[in-house]
Design a protein around this motif. Structure first.
Motif, PDB file in Angstrom:
ATOM      1  N   VAL A  81      96.486 -55.690  33.003  1.00  0.00           N
ATOM      2  CA  VAL A  81      95.706 -55.232  31.855  1.00  0.00           C
ATOM      3  C   VAL A  81      94.238 -55.599  31.985  1.00  0.00           C
ATOM      4  CG1 VAL A  81      96.072 -57.304  30.470  1.00  0.00           C
ATOM      5  CG2 VAL A  81      95.747 -55.106  29.326  1.00  0.00           C
ATOM      6  N   ARG A  82      93.934 -56.653  32.744  1.00  0.00           N
ATOM      7  CA  ARG A  82      92.543 -57.078  32.898  1.00  0.00           C
ATOM      8  C   ARG A  82      91.769 -56.209  33.885  1.00  0.00           C
ATOM      9  NH1 ARG A  82      94.109 -62.916  34.845  1.00  0.00           N
ATOM     10  NH2 ARG A  82      95.459 -61.530  36.071  1.00  0.00           N
ATOM     11  N   GLU A  83      92.497 -55.477  34.735  1.00  0.00           N
ATOM     12  CA  GLU A  83      91.839 -54.662  35.760  1.00  0.00           C
ATOM     13  C   GLU A  83      91.776 -53.189  35.400  1.00  0.00           C
ATOM     14  OE1 GLU A  83      93.843 -55.390  39.410  1.00  0.00           O
ATOM     15  OE2 GLU A  83      93.440 -57.558  39.398  1.00  0.00           O
ATOM     16  N   GLY A  84      92.691 -52.731  34.555  1.00  0.00           N
ATOM     17  CA  GLY A  84      92.684 -51.328  34.170  1.00  0.00           C
ATOM     18  C   GLY A  84      93.200 -50.425  35.278  1.00  0.00           C
ATOM     19  N   VAL A  85      92.808 -49.158  35.225  1.00  0.00           N
ATOM     20  CA  VAL A  85      93.314 -48.138  36.150  1.00  0.00           C
ATOM     21  C   VAL A  85      92.452 -48.092  37.408  1.00  0.00           C
ATOM     22  CG1 VAL A  85      93.837 -45.691  36.448  1.00  0.00           C
ATOM     23  CG2 VAL A  85      94.148 -46.774  34.213  1.00  0.00           C
ATOM     24  N   ILE A 112     106.177 -44.270  33.282  1.00  0.00           N
ATOM     25  CA  ILE A 112     105.763 -45.094  32.146  1.00  0.00           C
ATOM     26  C   ILE A 112     104.621 -45.971  32.618  1.00  0.00           C
ATOM     27  CG2 ILE A 112     106.443 -46.896  30.518  1.00  0.00           C
ATOM     28  CD1 ILE A 112     109.304 -45.834  30.712  1.00  0.00           C
ATOM     29  N   LEU A 113     103.484 -45.880  31.931  1.00  0.00           N
ATOM     30  CA  LEU A 113     102.332 -46.713  32.263  1.00  0.00           C
ATOM     31  C   LEU A 113     102.499 -48.058  31.550  1.00  0.00           C
ATOM     32  CD1 LEU A 113      99.540 -44.036  31.719  1.00  0.00           C
ATOM     33  CD2 LEU A 113     100.789 -44.545  33.826  1.00  0.00           C
ATOM     34  N   ALA A 114     102.509 -49.131  32.309  1.00  0.00           N
ATOM     35  CA  ALA A 114     102.748 -50.458  31.732  1.00  0.00           C
ATOM     36  C   ALA A 114     101.576 -51.372  32.033  1.00  0.00           C
ATOM     37  CB  ALA A 114     104.045 -51.055  32.286  1.00  0.00           C
ATOM     38  N   LEU A 115     100.979 -51.920  30.988  1.00  0.00           N
ATOM     39  CA  LEU A 115      99.872 -52.869  31.120  1.00  0.00           C
ATOM     40  C   LEU A 115     100.445 -54.277  30.988  1.00  0.00           C
ATOM     41  CD1 LEU A 115      97.215 -51.072  28.888  1.00  0.00           C
ATOM     42  CD2 LEU A 115      97.339 -51.095  31.387  1.00  0.00           C
ATOM     43  N   ASN A 116     100.485 -54.992  32.092  1.00  0.00           N
ATOM     44  CA  ASN A 116     101.098 -56.314  32.112  1.00  0.00           C
ATOM     45  C   ASN A 116     100.043 -57.413  31.921  1.00  0.00           C
ATOM     46  OD1 ASN A 116     103.137 -58.230  32.393  1.00  0.00           O
ATOM     47  ND2 ASN A 116     102.933 -58.316  34.616  1.00  0.00           N
ATOM     48  N   LYS A 117     100.523 -58.612  31.586  1.00  0.00           N
ATOM     49  CA  LYS A 117      99.723 -59.835  31.432  1.00  0.00           C
ATOM     50  C   LYS A 117      98.850 -59.802  30.170  1.00  0.00           C
ATOM     51  CE  LYS A 117      99.647 -60.404  36.460  1.00  0.00           C
ATOM     52  NZ  LYS A 117      98.867 -60.789  37.662  1.00  0.00           N
ATOM     53  N   VAL A 118      99.360 -59.158  29.116  1.00  0.00           N
ATOM     54  CA  VAL A 118      98.577 -59.132  27.875  1.00  0.00           C
ATOM     55  C   VAL A 118      98.425 -60.533  27.280  1.00  0.00           C
ATOM     56  CG1 VAL A 118      99.161 -56.749  27.301  1.00  0.00           C
ATOM     57  CG2 VAL A 118     100.651 -58.597  26.523  1.00  0.00           C
ATOM     58  N   LEU A 150      97.292 -62.960  28.749  1.00  0.00           N
ATOM     59  CA  LEU A 150      96.083 -63.563  29.306  1.00  0.00           C
ATOM     60  C   LEU A 150      94.812 -63.030  28.663  1.00  0.00           C
ATOM     61  CD1 LEU A 150      97.005 -63.595  33.113  1.00  0.00           C
ATOM     62  CD2 LEU A 150      97.384 -65.363  31.387  1.00  0.00           C
ATOM     63  N   LEU A 151      94.942 -62.072  27.762  1.00  0.00           N
ATOM     64  CA  LEU A 151      93.777 -61.546  27.070  1.00  0.00           C
ATOM     65  C   LEU A 151      93.312 -62.527  26.000  1.00  0.00           C
ATOM     66  CD1 LEU A 151      94.742 -57.792  26.475  1.00  0.00           C
ATOM     67  CD2 LEU A 151      93.207 -58.708  28.227  1.00  0.00           C
ATOM     68  N   ALA A 152      92.052 -62.458  25.692  1.00  0.00           N
ATOM     69  CA  ALA A 152      91.543 -63.225  24.554  1.00  0.00           C
ATOM     70  C   ALA A 152      92.149 -62.663  23.285  1.00  0.00           C
ATOM     71  CB  ALA A 152      90.009 -63.132  24.502  1.00  0.00           C
ATOM     72  N   LYS A 153      92.230 -63.469  22.260  1.00  0.00           N
ATOM     73  CA  LYS A 153      92.889 -63.045  21.019  1.00  0.00           C
ATOM     74  C   LYS A 153      91.979 -62.198  20.133  1.00  0.00           C
ATOM     75  CE  LYS A 153      96.470 -65.392  22.257  1.00  0.00           C
ATOM     76  NZ  LYS A 153      97.668 -64.708  22.746  1.00  0.00           N
ATOM     77  N   THR A 154      90.915 -61.641  20.720  1.00  0.00           N
ATOM     78  CA  THR A 154      89.988 -60.819  19.952  1.00  0.00           C
ATOM     79  C   THR A 154      90.693 -59.601  19.385  1.00  0.00           C
ATOM     80  OG1 THR A 154      88.242 -61.484  21.470  1.00  0.00           O
ATOM     81  CG2 THR A 154      87.772 -59.633  20.001  1.00  0.00           C
ATOM     82  N   LYS A 155      90.540 -59.371  18.099  1.00  0.00           N
ATOM     83  CA  LYS A 155      91.194 -58.244  17.443  1.00  0.00           C
ATOM     84  C   LYS A 155      90.640 -56.940  18.006  1.00  0.00           C
ATOM     85  CE  LYS A 155      92.457 -56.568  12.844  1.00  0.00           C
ATOM     86  NZ  LYS A 155      92.285 -56.782  11.380  1.00  0.00           N
ATOM     87  N   GLY A 156      91.529 -56.060  18.373  1.00  0.00           N
ATOM     88  CA  GLY A 156      91.122 -54.751  18.856  1.00  0.00           C
ATOM     89  C   GLY A 156      90.870 -54.684  20.353  1.00  0.00           C
ATOM     90  N   ALA A 200     102.175 -51.943  26.483  1.00  0.00           N
ATOM     91  CA  ALA A 200     101.551 -53.227  26.793  1.00  0.00           C
ATOM     92  C   ALA A 200     102.613 -54.314  26.738  1.00  0.00           C
ATOM     93  CB  ALA A 200     100.433 -53.522  25.793  1.00  0.00           C
ATOM     94  N   LEU A 201     102.620 -55.205  27.729  1.00  0.00           N
ATOM     95  CA  LEU A 201     103.678 -56.210  27.782  1.00  0.00           C
ATOM     96  C   LEU A 201     103.211 -57.467  28.499  1.00  0.00           C
ATOM     97  CD1 LEU A 201     105.055 -56.248  30.903  1.00  0.00           C
ATOM     98  CD2 LEU A 201     105.705 -53.964  30.173  1.00  0.00           C
ATOM     99  N   SER A 202     104.019 -58.497  28.360  1.00  0.00           N
ATOM    100  CA  SER A 202     103.862 -59.712  29.151  1.00  0.00           C
ATOM    101  C   SER A 202     105.212 -60.002  29.791  1.00  0.00           C
ATOM    102  CB  SER A 202     103.429 -60.897  28.276  1.00  0.00           C
ATOM    103  OG  SER A 202     103.534 -62.103  29.015  1.00  0.00           O
TER     104      SER A 202
END
Length: 470
Positions: free
Chosen positions: A303-307, A326-332, A334-340, A363-365
């Motif tokens: 998720v930090r690197e994108g497509v 199915i497009l899966a964004l892993n390691k959510v 590790l994101l900052a808790k910033t809303k949005g 989106a998943l971890s």
């Protein structure tokens, strides 16, 4: 039943010979097999599960120690272990392995000592040092040439019958990584929903309504092995920060909401210019082959690197093969808790991936389990749509309505769609009979695809349309 030995004694060659097909990568480089591969051994009776382990080594690296630990744990849980050595002579690693095997319950009855690379009668007369090791069963073979394999199978059958085993494995219980999941929009998968059970991973034709085959594909180090372990509830794939840890396609089978899912974790796919080792080149080709063998693909991205451009190429391969994606964004986690923040990333992925606007985005971890339940729900829905069949009468009435709402944009000759039929499911294919192929506007095909997806229940899968003049 497990195959165990030090690196480069021919474990994968023996595994391939016993299962009757090339499932494991074989290469002179020691340590090519790292994960647990599974196949089926035919002994003319009950199905015997055969596991090719990563092997045992005295190497002190973290990855090497983990491979050895797992291999011994698997041997301890099996009904029978094939301890493989080389006819050229015993090494310090062989002796260390035997010391560990002697501590296992049931030794020596649950171990067959297999001496590999015995290519002729002369070498059979030189097995004295192996016979003195105290194993109750010894089998000289040449895995590469098939010599002694029939006798080895007979010995295996007798050993299993004596022990009362069927070759079924009782996997080592593994604590799921990140077991204490943080609260999330979706709950981590629970044991009541997912019941892991191992099964052979052989290829074979897809059948409508049969088990769903799921390939986890992506660049190196996006968390594919972590996701596989999470889905199966056991450590089947090694997890390491080093890219390229997984080389062979590995996997297993699970039950989810009454459906059987067969999952494959594959080697990370890099750009060709970055694939240097012959082993890695073969691994990448096997990963691409897994797309062909799967029903649908989970394209896993960090998720930090994108497509990336490579992600787009992987998706294109899957769509051209008619596979669900199915497009899966892993390691959510590790994101900052910033809303949005996550919403913004998802919007960016959609913007960068216009060709995949139909594919579900999850989106998943994998390490915490967050979002995995939603991923599996999407897998079932995509699988349902891949196998969906539209009655011909309903299909032709729908096409007549679509043409009335948006007429064919042609000049001169009166181009018509005479008849439509669905020619395939999984992959989804439609055949349109028209009165003129040359005059038919190609841009109208996209309109027809969009209407098929929106009106007939194929909004999450690729749709292929062919034209035929009549």
């Amino acid at each position: 039943m497990a195959v165990l030995g030090r690196p480069n004694v021919g474990k994968s060659t023996l595994f391939n010979r016993l299962v009757g097909r090339q499932r494991a990568i074989t290469d002179p480089t020691p340590g090519v097999t790292r994960d647990v591969l599974e196949g089926e051994l035919d002994l003319g009776g009950p199905r015997v599960r055969l596991l090719d382990t990563g092997g045992y080594t005295l190497g002190r690296g973290e990855l090497e120690r983990e491979v050895s630990r797992r291999s011994l744990a698997i041997a301890g849980s099996c009904d029978l272990t094939l301890a493989l050595v080389e006819a050229a002579g015993l090494t310090r690693e062989d002796q260390a392995l035997f010391e560990r095997l002697r501590r296992l319950p049931g030794f020596p009855d649950k171990v067959v000592l297999v001496v590999n690379k015995v290519d002729g009668p002369k070498q059979e007369l030189e097995l004295g040092e192996f016979q003195a090791l105290g194993f109750s069963r010894l089998a000289p073979v040449s895995a590469a040439h098939g010599r002694g394999i029939a006798e080895l199978k007979r010995m295996i059958r007798e050993a299993l019958e004596r022990e009362g085993g069927t070759g079924a494995v009782k996997p080592e219980a593994a604590e799921p990584e990140g077991a204490e999941a943080e609260p999330a929009e979706t709950e981590p998968v629970g044991a009541a929903d997912v019941l892991p059970s191992a099964a052979p991973q052989g290829a074979g034709a897809r059948k409508t309504g049969a088990e769903l085959r799921l390939a986890i594909i992506g660049k190196p180090n996006t968390g594919k092995s972590t996701l596989l372990n999470r889905l199966l509830g056991e450590e089947r794939a090694l997890v390491s920060e080093s890219p390229g840890t997984t080389r062979d396609p590995i996997g297993g089978t699970l039950r989810y909401r009454g459906r059987t899912l067969k999952v494959l974790d594959t080697a990370g796919i890099r750009r060709k210019s970055r694939v240097s080792e012959p082993v890695e080149y073969y691994s990448v080709n096997r990963a691409i082959q897994s797309i062909e063998e799967a029903d649908l693909v989970v394209l896993l991205m960090d998720v930090r690197e994108g497509v990336s451009d490579q992600d787009k190429k992987i998706a294109s391969l899957a769509v051209r093969a008619g596979r669900g994606v199915i497009l899966a964004l892993n390691k959510v986690d590790l994101l900052a808790k910033t809303k949005g923040e996550l919403r913004g990333i998802e919007e960016r992925v959609r913007f960068d991936f216009p060709m995949m606007d139909f594919a579900p985005l999850v989106a998943l971890s994998a390490s915490r389990g967050t979002g995995v339940d939603r991923l599996l729900a999407e897998v079932l829905e995509v699988g349902r749509q891949l196998n969906h069949q539209v009655p011909t009468g309903k299909l032709n009435l729908a096409v007549k309505r679509w043409v009335a709402e948006y007429a064919l944009p042609v000049r001169g000759k009166n181009v018509k769609i005479r008849y439509v039929t669905q020619t395939g499911a999984n992959p989804v294919r439609f055949l349109f009979f028209v009165n003129s192929l040359r005059q038919f506007p190609q841009r109208y095909l996209q309109y027809l695809k969009n209407r098929i997806r929106a009106d007939l229940g194929f909004d999450r899968v690729p749709v292929d349309i062919s034209l035929r003049e009549s």
